[in-house]
Design a protein around this motif. Structure first.
Motif, mmCIF file in Angstrom:
data_model
loop_
_atom_site.group_PDB
_atom_site.id
_atom_site.type_symbol
_atom_site.label_atom_id
_atom_site.label_comp_id
_atom_site.label_asym_id
_atom_site.label_seq_id
_atom_site.Cartn_x
_atom_site.Cartn_y
_atom_site.Cartn_z
ATOM 1 N N SER A 86 0.785 -1.236 0.000
ATOM 2 C CA SER A 86 0.000 0.000 0.000
ATOM 3 C C SER A 86 0.822 1.294 0.000
ATOM 4 N N HIS A 87 2.154 1.198 -0.029
ATOM 5 C CA HIS A 87 2.920 2.445 0.112
ATOM 6 C C HIS A 87 3.611 2.849 -1.190
ATOM 7 N N VAL A 88 3.275 4.047 -1.667
ATOM 8 C CA VAL A 88 3.786 4.530 -2.967
ATOM 9 C C VAL A 88 5.319 4.523 -3.001
ATOM 10 N N ASP A 89 5.968 5.018 -1.938
ATOM 11 C CA ASP A 89 7.441 5.085 -1.963
ATOM 12 C C ASP A 89 8.066 3.698 -2.094
ATOM 13 N N ARG A 90 7.464 2.689 -1.429
ATOM 14 C CA ARG A 90 7.993 1.320 -1.566
ATOM 15 C C ARG A 90 7.772 0.822 -2.982
ATOM 16 N N ASP A 136 -8.261 6.425 -4.435
ATOM 17 C CA ASP A 136 -8.445 7.525 -5.396
ATOM 18 C C ASP A 136 -7.250 7.658 -6.332
ATOM 19 N N GLU A 137 -6.115 7.030 -5.958
ATOM 20 C CA GLU A 137 -4.889 7.257 -6.740
ATOM 21 C C GLU A 137 -4.973 6.671 -8.145
ATOM 22 N N VAL A 138 -5.940 5.754 -8.379
ATOM 23 C CA VAL A 138 -6.108 5.175 -9.723
ATOM 24 C C VAL A 138 -6.478 6.252 -10.748
ATOM 25 N N PRO A 203 1.401 9.271 10.667
ATOM 26 C CA PRO A 203 2.088 8.633 11.802
ATOM 27 C C PRO A 203 3.600 8.865 11.789
ATOM 28 N N LEU A 204 4.179 8.954 10.593
ATOM 29 C CA LEU A 204 5.631 9.210 10.534
ATOM 30 C C LEU A 204 5.964 10.552 11.177
ATOM 31 N N MET A 205 5.154 11.571 10.838
ATOM 32 C CA MET A 205 5.419 12.913 11.380
ATOM 33 C C MET A 205 5.228 12.920 12.899
ATOM 34 N N ILE A 206 4.200 12.225 13.378
ATOM 35 C CA ILE A 206 3.956 12.209 14.833
ATOM 36 C C ILE A 206 5.148 11.566 15.549
ATOM 37 N N PRO A 216 10.507 15.001 7.381
ATOM 38 C CA PRO A 216 10.892 15.138 5.973
ATOM 39 C C PRO A 216 9.714 15.504 5.061
ATOM 40 N N VAL A 217 9.705 16.728 4.573
ATOM 41 C CA VAL A 217 8.637 17.202 3.677
ATOM 42 C C VAL A 217 9.137 17.076 2.243
ATOM 43 N N TYR A 218 8.420 16.298 1.427
ATOM 44 C CA TYR A 218 8.851 16.094 0.042
ATOM 45 C C TYR A 218 8.571 17.355 -0.785
ATOM 46 N N MET A 222 3.457 21.396 -0.928
ATOM 47 C CA MET A 222 2.153 21.950 -1.322
ATOM 48 C C MET A 222 1.283 20.930 -2.059
ATOM 49 N N GLN A 223 1.673 19.652 -2.015
ATOM 50 C CA GLN A 223 0.813 18.614 -2.589
ATOM 51 C C GLN A 223 -0.438 18.485 -1.717
ATOM 52 N N VAL A 224 -1.523 18.127 -2.369
ATOM 53 C CA VAL A 224 -2.800 18.096 -1.655
ATOM 54 C C VAL A 224 -3.375 16.685 -1.647
ATOM 55 N N ARG A 225 -3.734 16.229 -0.468
ATOM 56 C CA ARG A 225 -4.423 14.947 -0.298
ATOM 57 C C ARG A 225 -5.762 15.211 0.371
ATOM 58 N N ASP A 226 -6.701 14.277 0.206
ATOM 59 C CA ASP A 226 -8.028 14.425 0.810
ATOM 60 C C ASP A 226 -8.076 13.422 1.970
ATOM 61 N N TRP A 227 -8.121 13.920 3.209
ATOM 62 C CA TRP A 227 -7.908 13.055 4.379
ATOM 63 C C TRP A 227 -9.218 12.596 4.995
ATOM 64 N N LEU A 228 -9.272 11.301 5.305
ATOM 65 C CA LEU A 228 -10.478 10.726 5.906
ATOM 66 C C LEU A 228 -10.091 9.904 7.131
ATOM 67 N N PRO A 259 -2.939 21.307 2.038
ATOM 68 C CA PRO A 259 -1.627 20.865 1.559
ATOM 69 C C PRO A 259 -0.858 20.136 2.664
ATOM 70 N N ASN A 260 0.083 19.298 2.257
ATOM 71 C CA ASN A 260 0.835 18.490 3.236
ATOM 72 C C ASN A 260 1.438 19.335 4.350
ATOM 73 N N ILE A 261 2.014 20.469 3.969
ATOM 74 C CA ILE A 261 2.733 21.258 4.988
ATOM 75 C C ILE A 261 1.769 21.760 6.070
ATOM 76 N N ASN A 353 14.792 4.912 2.208
ATOM 77 C CA ASN A 353 13.921 5.939 1.619
ATOM 78 C C ASN A 353 14.413 7.356 1.879
ATOM 79 N N TYR A 354 15.109 7.556 3.022
ATOM 80 C CA TYR A 354 15.386 8.943 3.403
ATOM 81 C C TYR A 354 16.855 9.359 3.317
ATOM 82 N N ALA A 355 17.786 8.379 3.400
ATOM 83 C CA ALA A 355 19.200 8.764 3.518
ATOM 84 C C ALA A 355 19.659 9.599 2.320
HETATM 85 P P1 TYD Z 1 1.614 8.986 1.990
HETATM 86 O O1 TYD Z 1 1.159 8.973 3.401
HETATM 87 O O2 TYD Z 1 2.778 8.156 1.594
HETATM 88 O O3 TYD Z 1 0.331 8.665 1.104
HETATM 89 P P2 TYD Z 1 0.127 8.765 -0.522
HETATM 90 O O4 TYD Z 1 1.421 8.928 -1.178
HETATM 91 O O5 TYD Z 1 -0.502 7.440 -0.815
HETATM 92 O O6 TYD Z 1 -0.795 9.933 -0.723
HETATM 93 O O7 TYD Z 1 1.959 10.484 1.597
HETATM 94 C C1 TYD Z 1 1.015 11.541 1.733
HETATM 95 C C2 TYD Z 1 1.630 12.808 1.190
HETATM 96 O O8 TYD Z 1 2.729 13.173 2.027
HETATM 97 C C3 TYD Z 1 2.208 12.653 -0.194
HETATM 98 O O9 TYD Z 1 2.010 13.854 -0.928
HETATM 99 C C4 TYD Z 1 3.694 12.447 0.051
HETATM 100 C C5 TYD Z 1 3.955 13.258 1.296
HETATM 101 N N1 TYD Z 1 5.037 12.756 2.188
HETATM 102 C C6 TYD Z 1 6.050 13.618 2.610
HETATM 103 O O10 TYD Z 1 6.071 14.827 2.268
HETATM 104 N N2 TYD Z 1 7.016 13.108 3.419
HETATM 105 C C7 TYD Z 1 7.060 11.809 3.810
HETATM 106 O O11 TYD Z 1 8.002 11.401 4.535
HETATM 107 C C8 TYD Z 1 5.993 10.945 3.391
HETATM 108 C C9 TYD Z 1 5.969 9.499 3.816
HETATM 109 C C10 TYD Z 1 4.997 11.461 2.583
#
Ligand code: TYD
Ligand code: NAD
Length: 361
Positions: A86-90, A136-138, A203-206, A216-218, A222-228, A259-261, A353-355
């Motif tokens: 279920s994880h996009v980065d993996r 929704d990612e489909v 949970p990673l941020m917490i 770590p903010v990718y 400013m990417q936007v997700r819809d949280w439930l 947005p994520n931030i 993933n992060y190094a």
């Molecule tokens: P994630 O929880 O991996 O869900 P998805 O990629 O399935 O939406 O990521 C949510 C958003 O957070 C996504 O835009 C990527 C971003 N993100 C970071 O900025 N830093 C991180 O360490 C992770 C894991 C995600």
């Protein structure tokens, strides 16, 4: 619903769903098939209401002999299919397992359901349902001014994860049209809540913030997700099982698109409030912009009119109170976190993933 096969029920949403189902449906028996990958844990199932109505089977959804035998042995008439990578980065670092689990695994389950319900007629077909839990990612990525996705949006997946989920959705629909298998699909937005594995954003941020580690903010954040909130998702699936029409697809989402931030800053504020003595206050000082995810989808949003108007569902929890509850849950469940933190495979994942991402600005 009598005998419900839940796949992936030791993972985040699956374990919350089993808890929800056992407390809402008194006559139900849950057969939980989960192979316990890094993301699945029996610790997620320790506090089930009525645990004697839950049968755990450790096994792989790709194992057709095992899956066929479960349909026979337990007279399964409902499948709720969560099991997935279920994880996009993996999926970016290792797509192969996503193809295996998400596509071949779904195919294996569909074949077993077809055999049991249509060929062998083990249960009357009108009592059966194969519910597929999708994302929704489909639908791909939205521009800033695009309207939200809905059930008619063409598929346009852009990561190995979303492409594998899109393939599984197509297979599920094909089994309905070709064989008359009674299926339903929910395409849901990003979930959060208790028991989510700390590789996902919230949970990673917490966990990092509490430990005083960088957040770590990718990219530009400013990417936007819809949280439930996860319980709201569980209720939506439950209503689709009870009252949804076979062959239908129901978009599910939180009507909540910061947005994520902004999410990260809210988590930091909640932690400042709950842990005023922490040496890491203000937790927002831990924010670190890092190299972006390749092919990063910019924006998701979901139009939930269909499930709202046909099944009367809408999200109950607002984001601020959901985040407050979620942060509190992680603070109160340090043993659950320690069990993950101590695992070598988790440390390896954080390294992998992060190094290399470094610092962006
Ligand atoms: P994630 O929880 O991996 O869900 P998805 O990629 O399935 O939406 O990521 C949510 C958003 O957070 C996504 O835009 C990527 C971003 N993100 C970071 O900025 N830093 C991180 O360490 C992770 C894991 C995600
Ligand atoms: P998760 O990664 O927390 O859990 C997945 C579970 O599936 C784990 O318990 C794992 O052990 C199990 N599993 C993996 N491969 C298996 C296999 N081959 N056989 C049996 N079990 C296997 O995932 P999650 O976040 O709970 O997501 C559950 C489902 O919901 C997935 O299908 C996902 O695509 C979908 N979904 C998730 C979100 C979200 O925000 N998390 C949003 C929309 C849809």
């Amino acid at each position: 619903m009598k005998n419900v096969l839940v796949t992936g029920g030791a993972g985040f949403i699956g374990s919350n769903f089993i808890r929800f189902l056992l407390s809402h449906e008194s006559g139900v028996r849950v057969i939980n098939l989960d192979v316990l990958t890094y993301a699945g844990s029996l610790l997620n199932l320790e506090d089930l209401p009525d645990p004697e109505r839950h049968i755990f089977i450790k096994g792989d959804i790709c194992d057709s002999d095992l899956v066929n035998s479960l349909f026979q042995k337990y007279q399964i008439e409902t499948v709720v299919h969560f099991a997935a990578e279920s994880h996009v980065d993996r999926s970016i670092l290792g797509p192969g397992q996503f193809i295996q689990t998400n596509i071949i695994g779904t195919f294996t389950l569909l074949e077993a359901a077809r055999q049991a319900w249509i060929t062998d007629k083990l249960t009357p077909l009108e009592n059966c349902r194969f519910h597929h839990v999708s994302t929704d990612e489909v639908f791909g990525s939205l521009g800033q001014n695009d309207p939200p996705f809905n059930e008619n949006t063409p598929y346009s997946p852009r990561s190995p994860y979303s492409a594998s989920k899109a393939s599984s959705d197509h297979l599920v629909r094909a089994y309905h049209h070709t064989y008359g298998l009674p299926v339903s699909i929910t395409n849901c937005t990003n979930n959060y809540g208790p028991f989510q594995f700390p590789e996902k954003l919230i949970p990673l941020m917490i966990i990092n913030a509490v430990a005083g580690k960088p957040l770590p903010v990718y990219g530009d954040g400013m990417q936007v997700r819809d949280w439930l909130y996860v319980d709201d998702h569980c209720e939506a699936i439950y209503l689709v099982l009870k009252n949804g029409q076979p062959g239908e697809t129901y978009p599910v989402g939180g009507d909540n698109q910061p947005p994520n931030i902004e999410i990260i800053r809210t988590i930091c504020e909640v932690l400042d409030e709950l842990l005023p003595q922490s040496p890491h206050v203000p937790h927002s000082s831990l924010v670190k912009y890092v190299q972006d995810r390749p092919g990063h989808d910019r924006r998701y949003a979901m139009d939930i009119s269909k499930i709202r108007s046909t099944l009367g569902w809408s999200p109950r929890k607002n984001l601020k109170s959901g985040l407050m509850e979620t942060v509190s849950w992680y603070l109160q469940n340090q043993d659950w976190i320690n069990a993950i933190n101590q695992r070598g495979d988790y440390k390896n994942w954080m390294q992998d993933n992060y190094a290399e991402r470094g610092q962006k600005k």
